[in-house]
Design a protein around this motif. Structure first.
Motif, PDB file in Angstrom:
ATOM      1  N   LEU A 150       0.849  -1.198   0.000  1.00  0.00           N
ATOM      2  CA  LEU A 150       0.000   0.000   0.000  1.00  0.00           C
ATOM      3  C   LEU A 150       0.886   1.250   0.000  1.00  0.00           C
ATOM      4  CD1 LEU A 150      -2.824  -1.088   2.487  1.00  0.00           C
ATOM      5  CD2 LEU A 150      -2.931  -1.035  -0.004  1.00  0.00           C
ATOM      6  N   PHE A 152       2.160   4.446  -1.930  1.00  0.00           N
ATOM      7  CA  PHE A 152       1.675   5.352  -2.979  1.00  0.00           C
ATOM      8  C   PHE A 152       2.501   6.626  -3.121  1.00  0.00           C
ATOM      9  CE2 PHE A 152      -1.904   2.978  -1.215  1.00  0.00           C
ATOM     10  CZ  PHE A 152      -2.372   2.351  -2.356  1.00  0.00           C
ATOM     11  N   ARG A 174      -3.347   1.712  -8.762  1.00  0.00           N
ATOM     12  CA  ARG A 174      -4.226   2.484  -7.876  1.00  0.00           C
ATOM     13  C   ARG A 174      -3.910   3.980  -7.939  1.00  0.00           C
ATOM     14  NH1 ARG A 174      -5.553  -1.195  -2.503  1.00  0.00           N
ATOM     15  NH2 ARG A 174      -5.430  -3.211  -3.522  1.00  0.00           N
ATOM     16  N   ILE A 175      -2.633   4.305  -8.184  1.00  0.00           N
ATOM     17  CA  ILE A 175      -2.269   5.714  -8.395  1.00  0.00           C
ATOM     18  C   ILE A 175      -2.937   6.217  -9.679  1.00  0.00           C
ATOM     19  CG2 ILE A 175      -0.358   7.288  -8.921  1.00  0.00           C
ATOM     20  CD1 ILE A 175       1.425   5.484  -7.132  1.00  0.00           C
ATOM     21  N   ASP A 177      -5.615   5.003 -11.052  1.00  0.00           N
ATOM     22  CA  ASP A 177      -7.069   5.079 -10.801  1.00  0.00           C
ATOM     23  C   ASP A 177      -7.450   6.429 -10.206  1.00  0.00           C
ATOM     24  OD1 ASP A 177      -7.272   2.421 -11.600  1.00  0.00           O
ATOM     25  OD2 ASP A 177      -7.449   1.621  -9.561  1.00  0.00           O
ATOM     26  N   TRP A 178      -6.654   6.873  -9.228  1.00  0.00           N
ATOM     27  CA  TRP A 178      -6.978   8.107  -8.511  1.00  0.00           C
ATOM     28  C   TRP A 178      -6.924   9.305  -9.453  1.00  0.00           C
ATOM     29  CZ3 TRP A 178      -5.010  12.878  -7.105  1.00  0.00           C
ATOM     30  CH2 TRP A 178      -5.628  13.529  -6.022  1.00  0.00           C
ATOM     31  N   MET A 289      -3.529  12.101  -2.881  1.00  0.00           N
ATOM     32  CA  MET A 289      -3.697  10.778  -3.498  1.00  0.00           C
ATOM     33  C   MET A 289      -3.202   9.678  -2.565  1.00  0.00           C
ATOM     34  SD  MET A 289      -1.641   8.266  -4.951  1.00  0.00           S
ATOM     35  CE  MET A 289      -0.170   9.179  -5.420  1.00  0.00           C
ATOM     36  N   GLU A 292      -5.358   9.246   0.654  1.00  0.00           N
ATOM     37  CA  GLU A 292      -6.656   8.608   0.384  1.00  0.00           C
ATOM     38  C   GLU A 292      -6.490   7.133   0.018  1.00  0.00           C
ATOM     39  OE1 GLU A 292      -8.969  10.907  -2.450  1.00  0.00           O
ATOM     40  OE2 GLU A 292      -8.433  12.760  -1.409  1.00  0.00           O
ATOM     41  N   LYS A 293      -5.520   6.829  -0.837  1.00  0.00           N
ATOM     42  CA  LYS A 293      -5.362   5.443  -1.302  1.00  0.00           C
ATOM     43  C   LYS A 293      -4.833   4.532  -0.189  1.00  0.00           C
ATOM     44  CE  LYS A 293      -6.550   4.430  -4.884  1.00  0.00           C
ATOM     45  NZ  LYS A 293      -7.925   4.187  -5.372  1.00  0.00           N
ATOM     46  N   GLU A 296      -7.875   3.923   2.072  1.00  0.00           N
ATOM     47  CA  GLU A 296      -8.812   3.063   1.337  1.00  0.00           C
ATOM     48  C   GLU A 296      -8.301   1.621   1.267  1.00  0.00           C
ATOM     49  OE1 GLU A 296     -10.601   4.427  -2.643  1.00  0.00           O
ATOM     50  OE2 GLU A 296      -9.051   2.991  -3.230  1.00  0.00           O
ATOM     51  N   GLY A 297      -6.994   1.469   1.011  1.00  0.00           N
ATOM     52  CA  GLY A 297      -6.406   0.136   0.905  1.00  0.00           C
ATOM     53  C   GLY A 297      -6.468  -0.623   2.215  1.00  0.00           C
TER      54      GLY A 297
END
Length: 315
Positions: A150, A152, A174-175, A177-178, A289, A292-293, A296-297
Motif C-alpha cells: 500500500l 503510494f 491504484r495511483i 485510478d486516482w 492521493m 486517500e489510497k 482506502e487500501g
C-alpha cells in the motif's frame, strides 16, 4: 521471444495471485498474496478444502491464529511451485500498531519454519504506515524480511529505505485510478499512457532515488491495470503481475525495451531526502492521493480479513 520472456531478462517477474494452480504456467520467480486474493481463492471449489481442513484442525483457537495458519498453508503450496519467495500479509487491522504487527509477523515466520520453510523464502507484507515501517525496521534487524505494501508516495518509499526494509510494493494501478477519477471527462488515456502514466512516474522516481543513493531496498511495481504500465517499467527490480496480464505478455511478440536502469539513475542529479516521523506524516498528508489510497487500501484489506473470518466461522 514473447514479452514475458523478454521482461524476465532484466526484471524479476512475480505472480500476484492466491491461485497457485496458475503458477506453473508462467514460471514466476516469486509470488505475492494478500487477504483479498486469498478470500477470492478460498471461494473457488478447488481451494475450499484448504479452508475447511485448516479450520477443522485448529478449531477453538483464536481466529487470528487460524487465519495466519490458512495464509501460511497457501504460502507453502505456492513455495512448492516457485523457486523464490512468497509474501504473506499481516492483518491490515494492525496497520497502526507497531508491537502487534511485530508479534503477528513473528508468528507467521514461526508457522512457516514449523513447515520446514527457510526464513529467507518469506516476506512479511505490512502496510506502509509510519507504524508499519517502524515494525519492519525492527523485524529486519531480527532477520525477518519485509515487503511494505500500500505504498503510494515518495515519502513512504524514502522512509522504507531509511528503515532498510527488504522490498517495497508501489501500487501503480491504484495511483493511475486516482488521477483518472480526479480528471473525470477530461482524462486523455492516450496522453497519460506509458511513461506519462502517473503510477509509472511514481515508481520511476522511487527507483531512481534508490539506485542513485545506493539504497538496497528492492522496488517491486504492483497493481497493474494494463500491459503498457508493465512495459514502461521494464528493468524495475521486480514486478508483481496478475495472471491475466501475465497471459497477455506471454501472447505478445512485440519488442520490449529496458526502461529503468541503475547506471542511468546514478548519473542523475538528485537531492538527498530524509524523514523523521513529523516530516513523514506532513509529507504524506500533503499528498492527497497517497493519503486517500493508503486509507482506502487498509479499509479494503481489513474488510476482506473480516469476510475471511466469517468464512472460517461458517466452515
Amino acid at each position: 521471444m514473447n514479452q514475458l520472456d523478454a521482461l524476465k531478462q532484466f526484471t524479476t517477474v512475480v505472480a500476484d495471485t492466491g491461485d497457485f494452480h496458475q503458477l506453473a504456467q508462467f514460471r514466476p520467480q516469486d509470488a505475492t498474496t494478500n487477504p483479498s486474493l486469498i478470500l477470492k481463492a478460498v471461494q473457488k471449489s478447488e481451494y475450499a478444502p484448504l479452508l475447511q481442513d485448516t479450520v477443522q484442525q485448529w478449531r477453538g483457537r483464536d481466529l487470528g491464529e487460524i487465519m495466519d495458519r490458512l495464509l501460511v498453508r497457501f504460502g507453502c503450496e505456492i513455495l512448492s511451485l516457485i523457486p523464490g519467495r512468497v509474501s504473506t500479509e499481516v492483518d491490515a487491522r494492525l496497520s497502526f500498531d507497531t508491537s502487534a504487527t511485530i508479534t503477528r509477523a513473528e508468528r507467521i515466520i514461526e508457522l512457516y519454519q514449523a513447515q520446514g520453510v527457510h526464513i529467507d523464502r518469506v516476506l512479511i507484507k505490512i502496510a506502509a504506515t509510519w507504524e508499519g515501517i517502524e515494525a519492519a525496521r525492527q523485524l529486519e534487524q531480527r532477520g525477518i524480511h519485509t515487503n511494505l505494501t500500500l505504498l503510494f508516495s515518495f515519502a513512504q518509499a524514502v522512509a522504507c529505505g531509511q528503515a532498510k526494509v527488504q522490498l517495497i510494493s508501489p501500487f501503480v494501478g491504484r495511483i493511475y485510478d486516482w488521477y483518472k477519477k480526479q480528471a473525470g471527462s477530461s482524462w486523455d488515456e492516450a496522453a497519460m499512457a506509458g511513461t506519462n502514466d502517473p503510477g509509472v512516474q511514481s515508481v520511476r522516481a522511487i527507483y531512481n532515488h534508490y539506485k542513485h543513493f545506493g539504497i538496497p531496498t528492492e522496488v517491486m511495481g504492483a497493481s497493474f491495470r494494463n500491459v503498457g504500465q508493465i512495459t514502461a517499467l521494464a528493468g524495475c527490480d521486480l514486478l508483481t503481475i496478475a495472471p491475466d496480464l501475465l497471459a497477455q505478455l506471454a501472447a505478445t511478440e512485440a519488442p520490449l525495451q529496458r526502461q529503468l536502469d541503475p547506471d542511468s539513475a546514478r548519473a542523475l542529479d538528485l537531492p538527498p531526502v530524509n524523514y523523521d516521523e513529523a516530516g513523514f506524516r506532513y509529507a504524506l498528508n500533503a499528498d492527497a492521493m497517497a493519503t486517500e489510497k493508503l486509507a482506502e487500501g487498509i479499509r479494503a484489506f481489513a474488510a476482506d480479513a473480516i469476510k475471511l473470518e466469517q468464512l472460517m466461522l461458517a466452515a
